[in-house]
Design an enzyme around this catalytic site. Structure first.
Site, short mmCIF file in Angstrom:
data_model
loop_
_atom_site.label_atom_id
_atom_site.label_comp_id
_atom_site.label_asym_id
_atom_site.label_seq_id
_atom_site.Cartn_x
_atom_site.Cartn_y
_atom_site.Cartn_z
N ARG A 56 1.68 10.84 32.21
CA ARG A 56 0.98 10.80 33.39
C ARG A 56 -0.43 10.77 33.17
O ARG A 56 -0.93 11.17 31.98
CB ARG A 56 1.29 12.35 33.88
N ARG A 92 -1.46 20.44 29.26
CA ARG A 92 -1.62 19.20 30.16
C ARG A 92 -1.87 17.91 29.41
O ARG A 92 -3.03 17.63 29.11
CB ARG A 92 -2.67 19.50 31.30
N GLU A 147 3.59 27.24 34.70
CA GLU A 147 4.88 26.57 34.91
C GLU A 147 5.37 25.87 33.69
O GLU A 147 4.83 25.27 32.82
CB GLU A 147 4.49 25.52 35.91
N SER A 156 10.66 23.05 36.96
CA SER A 156 10.29 22.89 38.33
C SER A 156 11.92 22.47 38.95
O SER A 156 12.10 21.59 38.40
CB SER A 156 9.41 21.85 38.85
N ARG A 173 5.44 22.56 26.62
CA ARG A 173 4.93 23.95 27.11
C ARG A 173 5.80 25.09 26.34
O ARG A 173 5.58 26.28 26.30
CB ARG A 173 5.16 24.06 28.61
#
Length: 427
Positions: free
Chosen positions: A266, A281, A353, A356, A395
RNA sequence: GGAGAGGUGGCAGAGUGGUCGAAUGCGCUCGACUUGAAAUCGAGUGUACCGAAAGGUACCGUGGGUUCGAAUCCCACCCUCUCCGCCA
């Protein structure tokens, strides 16, 4: 993609649902839709006439008429005239269809009836917590994961800049082994309860990106291979959705449960200043994804199961977490209902987070044209799709490094990972 | 990268200008026969859009073109397969 018929027939309902996310004006779309349908009607009438003419020419000739005679000639002229009229309507209709399609492709899914209404992440609803938050005692030295990681020599950011750019990481030694162990552990867990493991292509074409909802709206966030019509997958959701693009499944094939490990890429456009340090990130990260194709009647039940499957990973790793239900304003583009799992990060003193889990109902099914047929029933129906991270691996590693950190600077390995790692601690 | 072949319904496969949305076989559904099953026999069996319905239209890899009429002819593109080259 939303159903144009639903927008047409239940305009108020759709608009009210969309307005829970933002503000949408459906009038231009409805206007184009009615123009298009009117044109379609006229065009198909003309085509019927043209087919008539064509057929009768054939009949006359077979009945012995002179192919070059007057009778046939006048029919030809009639045919030409109709064809000319069609030729005028066709481009208009095509243009209208393209406009309608491009609007539909940018409209997000409708929030479910049970989704809490809200504007931003501040309005998300916490549903439950699991485990005890680790809060370091006074004077105790608890390092953020990137510091303990560099100290242990298992993770390097500076050299990754040399190799690639910022927002990349290189794992070495126990770090690399821990990442690999986590991937294996997660896949083994999910396949153990019936998910079918998939190792898909991680370069995907534009049609796939559109089918799962990344294009056209989120092109800026994708890495594109310029010379080819190929993108680096931002999530395994893309290849997994498209595994069955343009297929008609049979009802008894459902539900289909897949899990897949893939790297994810990303650009993180628009989040320049945020989470610049550590594993949180990155432009490239590893993720184990769960994905379901299900019967429309069971998709909300399946969402609960999917979320429980993701939670089970955290529970087995004994990592404290909480479950949020996203409010309408924070819902992703594809989703009608989403649960976020957030893991406790002691260094930050907050939850971040890590998964999801979403029900997309028929939104991706319609986009990617994935249907199923009920035997004995006429026609087809779109499948419902769900996706959930199970889990974001980087993460998870960050959470382990922080939650399992000992005062002496070593990191214990969670029990369930020890057989994968072959050690009990990183020191 | 070079040379050749080919893309037709759930699958296999026929169809080279006109009642072709498409033969045939397999599969599937229903029925008959059978104690049951198999085998056999009979009937049916694509999708989407428009329409209250009757019905209409579109779809034979994709997009254009020729023609009164295209699965069939022409052009471009995409994809697959075979052989050669390269390669983990």
């Amino acid at each position: 993609m939303l159903d144009i018929k639903q927008i047409r027939n239940q305009t108020e309902k759709v608009k009210a649902a969309l307005d829970k996310r933002g503000s949408y004006d459906l009038q231009p779309l409805l206007e184009l839709d009615s123009q298009q349908r009117e044109l379609e009607q006229r065009r198909s009438e003309l085509q019927a006439r043209s087919n008539e003419v064509g057929k009768s020419v054939g009949q006359k000739i077979r009945a012995g008429a002179d192919p070059k005679g007057d009778e046939v000639k006048s029919l030809r002229e009639a045919g030409n005239q109709v064809k000319q009229e069609i030729g005028e309507l066709e481009p208009k209709e095509r243009e209208l269809k393209a406009q309608i399609e491009s609007i539909l492709l940018t409209l997000p899914n409708l929030p479910s009836d049970s989704t809490p209404v809200g504007k931003s992440e501040d309005d998300n609803v916490e549903l439950r917590r699991w485990g005890d938050e680790l809060i370091p005692a006074d004077g105790e030295d608890r390092l953020p994961h990137y510091e303990i990681g560099e100290k242990l020599g298992i993770m390097n950011f500076e050299r990754s800049v040399k190799i690639a750019q910022s927002r990349f990481v290189t794992l070495t030694g126990a770090g690399a082994a821990l990442e690999r162990s986590l991937i294996s552990f997660m896949l083994d867990r999910h396949t153990g309860v019936g998910y079918n493991e998939v190792l898909p292509p991680i370069l995907v074409n534009s049609a796939s990106m559109q089918g799962s909802g990344q294009l056209p709206k989120f092109a800026e966030d994708g890495f594109k291979c310029d010379r080819d019509d190929l993108w680096l997958t931002p999530t395994a959701e893309v290849p997994l959705t498209n595994l069955h693009r343009d297929e008609v499944l049979t009802a008894d094939q459902l539900p289909i449960d897949y899990c897949a490990y893939t790297p994810c890429f990303r650009r993180e456009a628009g989040s320049y200043g945020r989470d610049t340090r550590g594993l949180i990130r990155l432009h490239q990260f590893n993720k184990v994804e769960m994905y379901k194709f299900v019967h429309p009647g069971s998709s909300f039940d399946e969402l609960e199961k999917l979320t429980a499957d993701a939670e089970d990973i955290l529970q087995q790793l004994k990592l404290p977490y909480r479950v949020l239900e996203l409010c309408s304003g924070d819902l992703g583009f594809n989703a009608t209902k989403t649960y976020d799992l957030e893991v406790w990060l002691p260094s930050a003193g907050k939850y971040r987070e890590i998964s999801s889990c979403s029900n997309c109902i028929d939104f991706q099914g319609r986009r990617a044209n994935i249907r199923f047929k009920e035997s004995g029933k006429k026609g087809t129906e779109y499948v419902h799709t769900l996706n959930g991270s199970g889990l974001a691996v980087g993460r998870t590693m960050a959470a382990i490094l922080e939650n399992y950190q000992k005062p002496d600077g070593t990191v214990e390995i969670p029990e369930v990972l020890q057989k994968y790692m072959g050690t009990q601690a990183i020191s």
